[in-house]
Write a protein that holds these residues in place. Structure first.
Motif, short mmCIF file in Angstrom:
data_model
loop_
_atom_site.label_atom_id
_atom_site.label_comp_id
_atom_site.label_asym_id
_atom_site.label_seq_id
_atom_site.Cartn_x
_atom_site.Cartn_y
_atom_site.Cartn_z
N GLY A 34 0.78 -1.23 0.00
CA GLY A 34 0.00 0.00 0.00
C GLY A 34 0.81 1.28 0.00
O GLY A 34 0.26 2.37 0.11
N GLY A 36 2.46 2.50 -2.47
CA GLY A 36 2.52 3.14 -3.79
C GLY A 36 3.61 2.63 -4.70
O GLY A 36 4.05 3.33 -5.61
N LYS A 37 4.03 1.38 -4.49
CA LYS A 37 5.10 0.82 -5.33
C LYS A 37 4.67 0.67 -6.78
O LYS A 37 5.35 1.12 -7.70
N THR A 39 2.21 2.05 -8.26
CA THR A 39 1.89 3.36 -8.82
C THR A 39 3.16 4.09 -9.27
O THR A 39 3.21 4.67 -10.35
N ASP A 172 3.76 13.29 -0.28
CA ASP A 172 2.79 14.40 -0.33
C ASP A 172 1.99 14.54 0.97
O ASP A 172 1.36 15.56 1.21
N GLY A 228 3.80 9.43 -6.31
CA GLY A 228 3.44 8.76 -7.55
C GLY A 228 1.99 9.01 -7.88
O GLY A 228 1.18 9.24 -6.99
P1 GDP Z 1 1.61 -0.92 -3.50
O1 GDP Z 1 0.84 -1.90 -2.69
O2 GDP Z 1 2.86 -0.49 -2.75
O3 GDP Z 1 1.93 -1.40 -4.88
O4 GDP Z 1 0.71 0.41 -3.60
P2 GDP Z 1 -0.21 0.91 -4.83
O5 GDP Z 1 0.64 1.46 -5.92
O6 GDP Z 1 -1.14 -0.18 -5.18
O7 GDP Z 1 -0.96 2.15 -4.15
C1 GDP Z 1 -1.79 2.03 -3.02
C2 GDP Z 1 -2.69 3.26 -2.88
O8 GDP Z 1 -1.92 4.43 -2.59
C3 GDP Z 1 -3.46 3.61 -4.16
O9 GDP Z 1 -4.75 4.02 -3.78
C4 GDP Z 1 -2.70 4.76 -4.76
O10 GDP Z 1 -3.50 5.63 -5.53
C5 GDP Z 1 -2.17 5.48 -3.54
N1 GDP Z 1 -0.90 6.17 -3.81
C6 GDP Z 1 0.12 5.74 -4.59
N2 GDP Z 1 1.13 6.62 -4.60
C7 GDP Z 1 0.77 7.64 -3.80
C8 GDP Z 1 1.42 8.87 -3.38
O11 GDP Z 1 2.54 9.20 -3.78
N3 GDP Z 1 0.72 9.68 -2.53
C9 GDP Z 1 -0.52 9.36 -2.07
N4 GDP Z 1 -1.11 10.22 -1.24
N5 GDP Z 1 -1.14 8.23 -2.43
C10 GDP Z 1 -0.53 7.37 -3.28
#
Ligand code: GDP
Ligand code: MG
Length: 297
Positions: A34, A36-37, A39, A172, A228
């Motif tokens: 969660g 943001g990887k 993303t 952010d 991201g």
């Molecule tokens: P992962 O599990 O690390 O791959 O995370 P995801 O890329 O699936 O992102 C998880 C959630 O965090 C999503 O709802 C994204 O839109 C949100 N998110 C991703 N990057 C950012 C960021 O830089 N800032 C914020 N505030 N939210 C983000």
């Protein structure tokens, strides 16, 4: 020029070699679920590079990553070919058992070394595909007060195997002073726990002042605070990649908002070759020495 990613602007000598052979580069993202990887990977390469074009594997953008996923893309820029492999990993919390998540990531890295070793020692070793992981972006939570025990554990599992570049995720949500404080805290903890992160090489003394200044800024930005997002918002008639909040827009491509551009520049332009060299000369050599040692018994 904005259109370019930047890897074609490598130093001359490297550039000439690269024109002939192309570049293989593998980037891995690791960290809690969660953060943001997935993303960020999309923001770094996929959306931007393939904005208007269609790419098969990019459509499942918001799905949760449940297993190690390899995405490959070929980019050509000014006659230089880059074969980029991105290894997306599930966050530890996604695995049914956190331990399995950690273990499978370490195993993945080892397996690439093993494959390379097998290829290198085989009779036909002319066209070895280099799938070794050249860089690992390690995502640290912006909500905590530094590294968590799992981060320390994970980084220690990986630091002798690959180049770790620490990242503050979702920066952010933090104010500038908070970002700076967290950066310092993380660096202190990395030092305190003797975690070996990727060390930026010293600048050549014959580089010009501007280059040196950029290099200093880059080093001072570690751990990179990133944002991201894969949405484009309109502001003042301009299209901006960013996150829109009621009070304003966080622009991911604006260096005064976050370190996104610096990170990308470093990965695909200024430090790609060094990341590859360190992987080959240090991490792979460690693996090889240990492997041979084990065979002897
Ligand atoms: P992962 O599990 O690390 O791959 O995370 P995801 O890329 O699936 O992102 C998880 C959630 O965090 C999503 O709802 C994204 O839109 C949100 N998110 C991703 N990057 C950012 C960021 O830089 N800032 C914020 N505030 N939210 C983000
Ligand atoms: Mg993911």
């Amino acid at each position: 020029d904005d259109e370019y990613v930047g890897f074609a602007t490598l130093p001359d000598q490297v550039h000439r070699k690269a024109v002939k052979r192309g570049f293989d580069f593998t980037l891995m993202v690791v960290g809690e679920s969660g953060l943001g990887k997935s993303t960020l990977i999309n923001s770094l390469f996929l959306t931007e590079l393939y904005g208007e074009r269609e790419v098969g594997s990019v459509t499942d953008r918001l799905e949760k990553t449940v297993e190690i996923e390899k995405k490959q893309l070929e980019i050509e820029e000014k006659g230089v070919r880059l074969r980029l492999t991105i290894v997306d990993t599930p966050g530890y919390n996604d695995a049914i058992n956190g331990d399995t998540g950690v273990k499978s990531i370490v195993e993945y890295v080892d397996k690439q070394f093993e494959q390379y070793y097998t290829d290198e020692t085989s009779i036909n070793r002319r066209h070895i595909v280099d799938n070794r992981v050249h860089c690992c972006l390690y995502f640290i939570s912006p909500y905590g007060h530094g590294l968590k025990p799992i981060d320390i554990f994970m980084m220690k599992q990986l630091h002798h195997k690959l180049n770790i570049v620490p990242i503050i995720a979702k920066s952010d949500i933090l104010t500038k002073p908070e970002v700076n404080r967290l950066k310092q805290k993380i660096l202190d903890e990395i030092d305190h726990h003797s975690i070996q992160i990727y060390e930026f090489p010293d600048c050549d003394s014959d580089e010009d002042e501007d280059f040196k200044q950029q290099d200093d800024l880059l080093k001072a930005a570690v751990p990179f605070a990133v944002v991201g997002c894969n949405t484009v918002v309109e502001a003042g008639g301009k299209k901006i990649r960013g996150r829109a909040y009621p009070w304003g827009i966080v622009e991911i491509d604006n260096p005064s908002h976050c370190d996104f551009v610096r990170l990308r520049q470093m990965l695909i332009s200024t430090h790609m070759q060094d990341l590859k060299d360190v992987t080959s000369d240090i991490h792979y050599e460690n693996y090889r020495a240990e492997h041979i040692q084990n065979q002897i018994g």
